[in-house]
Scaffold this motif. Structure first.
Motif, short mmCIF file in Angstrom:
data_model
loop_
_atom_site.label_atom_id
_atom_site.label_comp_id
_atom_site.label_asym_id
_atom_site.label_seq_id
_atom_site.Cartn_x
_atom_site.Cartn_y
_atom_site.Cartn_z
N ALA A 158 0.88 -1.20 0.09
CA ALA A 158 -0.17 0.07 0.12
C ALA A 158 0.96 1.28 -0.05
CB ALA A 158 -0.89 0.10 1.40
N GLY A 159 1.94 1.07 0.98
CA GLY A 159 2.70 2.44 1.00
C GLY A 159 3.38 2.51 -0.60
N GLN A 160 3.80 1.64 -1.28
CA GLN A 160 4.39 1.90 -2.64
C GLN A 160 3.36 2.37 -3.39
OE1 GLN A 160 7.09 1.31 -1.18
NE2 GLN A 160 7.86 -0.62 -0.96
N GLY A 161 2.16 1.81 -3.41
CA GLY A 161 1.12 2.24 -4.27
C GLY A 161 0.86 3.51 -4.14
N THR A 162 1.20 4.52 -3.45
CA THR A 162 1.10 6.01 -3.19
C THR A 162 1.64 6.60 -4.55
OG1 THR A 162 3.06 6.32 -1.80
CG2 THR A 162 0.65 6.04 -0.91
N ILE A 163 2.73 5.79 -4.94
CA ILE A 163 3.61 6.37 -6.11
C ILE A 163 2.22 6.34 -7.34
CG2 ILE A 163 4.97 6.13 -8.07
CD1 ILE A 163 6.64 4.84 -5.86
N GLY A 164 1.46 5.61 -7.43
CA GLY A 164 0.41 5.67 -8.43
C GLY A 164 -0.44 6.87 -8.35
N LEU A 165 -0.92 7.04 -7.15
CA LEU A 165 -1.63 8.13 -6.84
C LEU A 165 -1.32 9.22 -7.04
CD1 LEU A 165 -3.08 7.43 -3.17
CD2 LEU A 165 -4.28 6.82 -5.27
N GLU A 166 0.10 9.75 -6.84
CA GLU A 166 0.81 10.88 -7.06
C GLU A 166 0.84 10.98 -8.73
OE1 GLU A 166 4.33 10.92 -4.89
OE2 GLU A 166 3.29 10.74 -3.04
N MET A 167 1.25 10.13 -9.27
CA MET A 167 1.50 10.24 -10.81
C MET A 167 0.23 10.69 -11.43
SD MET A 167 3.92 7.00 -11.57
CE MET A 167 4.48 7.49 -13.27
N LEU A 168 -0.78 10.01 -11.21
CA LEU A 168 -1.96 10.30 -11.75
C LEU A 168 -2.84 11.56 -11.52
CD1 LEU A 168 -3.86 6.70 -12.60
CD2 LEU A 168 -2.73 8.34 -14.29
N THR A 169 -2.50 12.05 -10.12
CA THR A 169 -2.76 13.28 -9.74
C THR A 169 -2.01 14.48 -10.61
OG1 THR A 169 -3.32 12.61 -7.55
CG2 THR A 169 -3.06 14.81 -7.66
N ASP A 170 -0.86 14.27 -10.77
CA ASP A 170 -0.15 15.32 -11.44
C ASP A 170 -0.26 15.27 -12.90
OD1 ASP A 170 0.98 15.75 -8.81
OD2 ASP A 170 3.00 14.94 -9.21
N VAL A 171 -0.39 13.96 -13.65
CA VAL A 171 -0.65 13.93 -15.31
C VAL A 171 -1.72 12.94 -15.43
CG1 VAL A 171 0.11 13.50 -17.17
CG2 VAL A 171 1.91 14.38 -15.53
N PRO A 172 -3.13 13.28 -15.11
CA PRO A 172 -4.07 12.50 -15.21
C PRO A 172 -4.16 11.60 -16.49
CG PRO A 172 -4.84 14.46 -14.33
CD PRO A 172 -3.48 14.83 -14.89
N ASP A 173 -3.68 12.20 -17.71
CA ASP A 173 -4.09 11.78 -18.85
C ASP A 173 -2.85 10.78 -19.32
OD1 ASP A 173 -1.91 13.82 -19.28
OD2 ASP A 173 -2.86 14.60 -21.08
N LEU A 174 -2.04 10.10 -18.43
CA LEU A 174 -1.27 9.06 -18.73
C LEU A 174 -1.88 8.07 -19.44
CD1 LEU A 174 1.21 9.03 -15.58
CD2 LEU A 174 1.85 10.23 -17.94
N ASP A 175 -1.08 7.55 -20.27
CA ASP A 175 -1.55 6.34 -21.23
C ASP A 175 -1.07 5.11 -20.44
OD1 ASP A 175 -3.17 7.49 -23.50
OD2 ASP A 175 -1.23 8.21 -24.07
N GLN A 176 0.17 5.12 -20.12
CA GLN A 176 0.97 3.75 -19.60
C GLN A 176 1.67 4.35 -18.40
OE1 GLN A 176 3.12 3.11 -23.07
NE2 GLN A 176 1.60 1.60 -24.13
N ILE A 177 1.90 3.45 -17.55
CA ILE A 177 2.95 3.44 -16.43
C ILE A 177 3.85 2.26 -16.61
CG2 ILE A 177 3.34 3.55 -13.94
CD1 ILE A 177 0.68 5.13 -13.49
N ILE A 178 5.37 2.54 -16.53
CA ILE A 178 6.22 1.32 -16.47
C ILE A 178 6.97 1.27 -15.33
CG2 ILE A 178 8.04 0.44 -17.83
CD1 ILE A 178 7.53 2.38 -20.08
N VAL A 179 6.87 0.05 -14.71
CA VAL A 179 7.38 -0.07 -13.48
C VAL A 179 8.52 -1.41 -13.31
CG1 VAL A 179 6.57 -0.38 -11.00
CG2 VAL A 179 4.98 0.50 -12.46
#
Length: 414
Positions: A158-179
């Motif tokens: 859950a802690g690591q998942g906060t990265i996903g929250l922040e990324m889509l808050t900052d740039v909501p129109d991302l098509d892909q996230i590479i992890v």
């Protein structure tokens, strides 16, 4: 349904509230030069800016803050090759919790020393993480310590998942996230968060080709696992059992990246993005270089998950990349030994715009005539085309340069 997994979006949101003010909210930065390199519109999530240099702090704080007062007093123990170790040590010390870290004897020196500096008791044991993990569990049982797993734990995920929250808050129109994928805690947490906020987003995982653990399990393959990799942070042989269902069901693809591409990505972050990435941290960009057609024209978020790379290794990677691009080249000239030869060659290289880095002047090699001399020269040029022009000019001058590759003297002149 996302609710069927080990964590939900609500768990990630609670973790975000827990770590707020204790962990840096890192920037998601546009990367125009990486975009030009890959053909995508690239945004880089700079987790290398965390105090300990990686994303691991998020999960560590989420877990440590969940401990009871009695558990805090007893202390915690973790096993890690480096980044999880540093994160647990740093925040445990900050929170007044005693910490013990078991690391493989092969762990990078910089990570082991940093972990000690953060206040942990460091025990080097075993050649692999699995041997370290067995020892850590043994010590936990003997001393009554709380075991803090690097990825197979809901609080960590859950802690690591906060990265996903922040990324889509900052740039909501991302098509892909590479992890990058090691044990799977990072990609599982990000996937749960990102898919809850934007179900259409693609999550793409990356494994080092030498450690295709998730690929083997999900695709029912039997690729060999093991070997020396620059991406030691994701060199995991056994997948996390809690992350596995999330990765299997919700991750669109796992890309395996070979070592030369990981090196190239580390170099690109350093020279194009002006930031430090360890091998695991650069894996996302390496995937884009491996399969550019998969990302062309897309808006892509790349998680630069860590920047703890040894300075000597970084220097080696950058020089090797210059060699691959023929911007640093070695060659041998064999000729009659006559006064002024070395000066003439040096002057000619100067005229051609090549910078001499190293010269070795030998007369005693048995493959050189008794009245001959060999000159081994390493030069720096602008690019591969310039290098070819230098070789052609030297050949036209009758000097017959022979390339020296990374292993031996080349059979051809150039």
């Amino acid at each position: 349904m996302l609710a069927n997994y080990a964590i939900t979006i609500d768990d990630v949101k609670r973790a975000a509230s827990t770590i707020q003010g204790q962990v840096l909210r890192t920037p998601l930065v546009p990367a125009p030069r990486l975009s030009q390199l890959t053909g995508a519109t690239v945004f880089v999530k700079h987790e290398n800016m965390q105090p300990t240099g990686s994303f691991k702090e998020r999960g560590a704080v989420s877990k440590l803050e969940s401990l009871t007062p009695e558990e805090r007093k007893r202390g915690v123990i973790a096993m890690s090759a480096g980044n999880h170790a540093q994160a647990v040590a740093y925040h445990a010390t900050r929170l007044g919790i005693p910490s013990t870290i078991v690391m493989p004897e092969t762990a990078p020196l910089v990570k082991a020393e940093n972990t000690r500096a953060y206040g942990a008791r460091v025990i080097l044991y075993g050649e692999t993480l699995y041997e370290s993990a067995d020892r850590a569990r043994q010590i936990a049982a003997e001393e009554g310590l709380v075991f803090v797993h690097p990825y197979d734990d809901p609080k960590i995920m859950a802690g690591q998942g906060t990265i996903g929250l922040e990324m889509l808050t900052d740039v909501p129109d991302l098509d892909q996230i590479i992890v990058p994928i090691g044990g799977g805690g990072l990609i599982a947490g990000i996937t749960v968060a990102a898919k809850a906020l934007k179900p259409s987003i693609e999550i793409i995982g990356v494994e080092a080709a030498l450690y295709p653990s998730f690929q083997n399990v999900i695709k029912h393959e039997d690729r060999p696992i093991g070997g020396a990799t620059l991406a030691e942070g994701i060199a995991v042989k056994a997948v996390g059992q809690l992350p596995l269902p999330i990765v299997k069901d919700l991750v669109s693809e796992i890309i395996l990246v070979e070592e030369p591409l990981i090196e190239r990505a580390v170099n690109a972050f350093a020279t194009l993005q002006r930031t430090m990435a360890e091998g695991a941290g650069a894996a996302g960009l390496a995937a884009m270089l491996a399969k550019p057609e998969r990302f062309t024209g897309k808006r892509v978020g790349v998680v630069l998950c860590g920047g703890n790379i040894d300075a000597r290794i970084l220097a080696s990677v950058m020089v090797r990349e210059l060699e691959r691009d023929d911007r640093i080249t070695s060659f041998r000239i064999t000729s009659q030994d006559r006064p002024g030869l070395l000066g003439r060659v040096a002057s000619r290289l100067g005229e051609l715009g090549a910078n001499i880095l190293e010269v070795s002047h030998g007369r005693l090699f048995l493959d050189v005539p008794a009245k001959g001399v060999s000159i081994d020269i390493t030069i720096e040029t602008r690019d591969r085309k310039h290098t070819l022009e230098v070789f052609e000019a030297l050949a036209a001058d009758g000097l017959a340069p022979q390339r020296i590759d990374q292993r031996c003297l080349s059979e051809s002149a150039y």
